[in-house]
Design an enzyme around this catalytic site. Structure first.
Site, mmCIF file in Angstrom:
data_model
loop_
_atom_site.group_PDB
_atom_site.id
_atom_site.type_symbol
_atom_site.label_atom_id
_atom_site.label_comp_id
_atom_site.label_asym_id
_atom_site.label_seq_id
_atom_site.Cartn_x
_atom_site.Cartn_y
_atom_site.Cartn_z
ATOM 1 N N GLY A 15 0.787 -1.230 0.000
ATOM 2 C CA GLY A 15 0.000 0.000 0.000
ATOM 3 C C GLY A 15 0.820 1.282 0.000
ATOM 4 N N SER A 16 2.044 1.240 -0.531
ATOM 5 C CA SER A 16 2.816 2.489 -0.548
ATOM 6 C C SER A 16 2.200 3.492 -1.529
ATOM 7 C CB SER A 16 4.288 2.224 -0.857
ATOM 8 O OG SER A 16 4.462 1.856 -2.196
ATOM 9 N N ASN A 110 -5.104 2.026 -13.023
ATOM 10 C CA ASN A 110 -4.147 1.039 -12.504
ATOM 11 C C ASN A 110 -2.746 1.626 -12.642
ATOM 12 O OD1 ASN A 110 -3.135 -1.490 -11.558
ATOM 13 N ND2 ASN A 110 -2.639 -2.052 -13.671
ATOM 14 N N HIS A 112 1.359 0.440 -13.024
ATOM 15 C CA HIS A 112 2.177 -0.720 -13.330
ATOM 16 C C HIS A 112 3.647 -0.302 -13.351
ATOM 17 C CE1 HIS A 112 3.131 -4.657 -14.814
ATOM 18 N NE2 HIS A 112 3.885 -4.110 -15.746
ATOM 19 N N GLU A 177 6.384 6.148 -9.058
ATOM 20 C CA GLU A 177 4.975 5.737 -8.955
ATOM 21 C C GLU A 177 4.241 6.660 -7.991
ATOM 22 O OE1 GLU A 177 4.011 1.585 -8.396
ATOM 23 O OE2 GLU A 177 5.986 0.964 -9.065
HETATM 24 C C1 GAR Z 1 3.614 -1.350 -7.234
HETATM 25 O O1 GAR Z 1 4.956 -1.394 -7.710
HETATM 26 C C2 GAR Z 1 2.657 -1.419 -8.401
HETATM 27 O O2 GAR Z 1 3.116 -0.741 -9.533
HETATM 28 C C3 GAR Z 1 2.610 -2.908 -8.649
HETATM 29 O O3 GAR Z 1 2.560 -3.469 -7.365
HETATM 30 C C4 GAR Z 1 3.277 -2.633 -6.467
HETATM 31 C C5 GAR Z 1 2.378 -2.338 -5.295
HETATM 32 O O4 GAR Z 1 3.069 -1.624 -4.321
HETATM 33 N N1 GAR Z 1 1.451 -3.263 -9.432
HETATM 34 C C6 GAR Z 1 1.491 -4.179 -10.392
HETATM 35 O O5 GAR Z 1 2.471 -4.838 -10.671
HETATM 36 C C7 GAR Z 1 0.176 -4.355 -11.157
HETATM 37 N N2 GAR Z 1 0.385 -5.047 -12.379
HETATM 38 P P1 GAR Z 1 2.290 -0.875 -3.169
HETATM 39 O O6 GAR Z 1 1.314 -1.902 -2.576
HETATM 40 O O7 GAR Z 1 3.395 -0.518 -2.200
HETATM 41 O O8 GAR Z 1 1.595 0.309 -3.744
#
Ligand code: GAR
Length: 221
Positions: A15-16, A110, A112, A177
């Site tokens: 969840g960052s 979304n 990615h 991100e």
């Molecule tokens: C992030 O790097 C996001 O881009 C990726 O999962 C991670 C979640 O991090 N998503 C994918 O790969 C979707 N295809 P977070 O939970 O710390 O936000």
């Protein structure tokens, strides 16, 4: 007074990105309000983050449902009962069914961790590092029926180096991100996003300079 868009955030893990959205709302930079956080994983650290900020959470375990459609229907019910304007997938590791996509047409974003259409799917950062790319980055896009394939809203590029490990590259990408996701949501909140086919136009956005990047740098040419 500015309208704050109502967000429903879907999470599965750390969840960052959710945190970046919360922080920017709290700083007054993002005109949004998180109405609900839905997690398919009861142990997601994202839920701890939500608690700290008093944001309502709903755990909907996909394993409790007979089909993907039933799982998605439950999420649709929760999101519609709160009149959510935009669904934000923030590290949500489930593929959505057409049922869900049709319930929120061009209203699901979304993020990615790659420069799409390169490296869609899981382990994008590892695959990019192993491939030996010289640049990588991240993409915010609208969700469609494919995997990480919908119209692209914003991308950020970071350099990749030959001695990068997956973790080092992933951390470099994650920093960006946390900048582009709040920005994409803010564009939406300001009503500046127009989608025509695959192309997304951001009304009133500046054109970046035509400056090519080279990695490694050119020595003479
Ligand atoms: C992030 O790097 C996001 O881009 C990726 O999962 C991670 C979640 O991090 N998503 C994918 O790969 C979707 N295809 P977070 O939970 O710390 O936000």
């Amino acid at each position: 007074m500015k309208r704050r868009i109502k967000l429903g955030v879907l999470v599965s893990g750390s969840g960052s990105n959710l945190q970046a959205i919360i922080d920017n709302i709290e700083k007054g930079l993002l005109d949004g309000e998180i109405k609900v956080i839905i997690s398919n994983n009861a142990d997601a650290y994202a839920l701890e983050r939500a608690k700290k900020h008093d944001i309502p959470c709903v755990i909907i375990k996909h394993s409790d449902f007979k089909s993907r459609e039933d799982f998605d229907l439950k999420m649709i019910d929760v999101l519609n009962s709160l009149c959510v304007d935009l669904v934000v997938m923030a590290g949500f590791m489930r593929v959505l069914t057409p049922l869900f996509l049709n319930a929120f047409p061009m209203k699901i974003m979304n993020i990615h961790p790659a420069i799409l259409p390169a490296f869609p799917g899981i382990h994008a950062q590892k695959r990019a590092a192993d491939y030996g790319v010289r640049f990588s980055g991240c993409t915010v896009h609208f969700a469609d029926e494919g995997v990480d394939s919908g119209p692209i809203i914003i991308q950020a590029i970071v350099p990749a180096y030959d001695d990068d490990t997956e973790d080092i590259l992933a951390a470099r990408i994650l920093k960006e991100e946390h900048r582009i996701y709040p920005q994409a949501i803010q564009f939406y909140a300001e009503g500046r996003i127009e989608v025509v086919g695959r192309k997304v136009r951001i009304r009133g956005s500046e054109r970046i300079p035509e400056t090519p990047l080279h990695n490694p740098p050119l020595t003479a040419f």
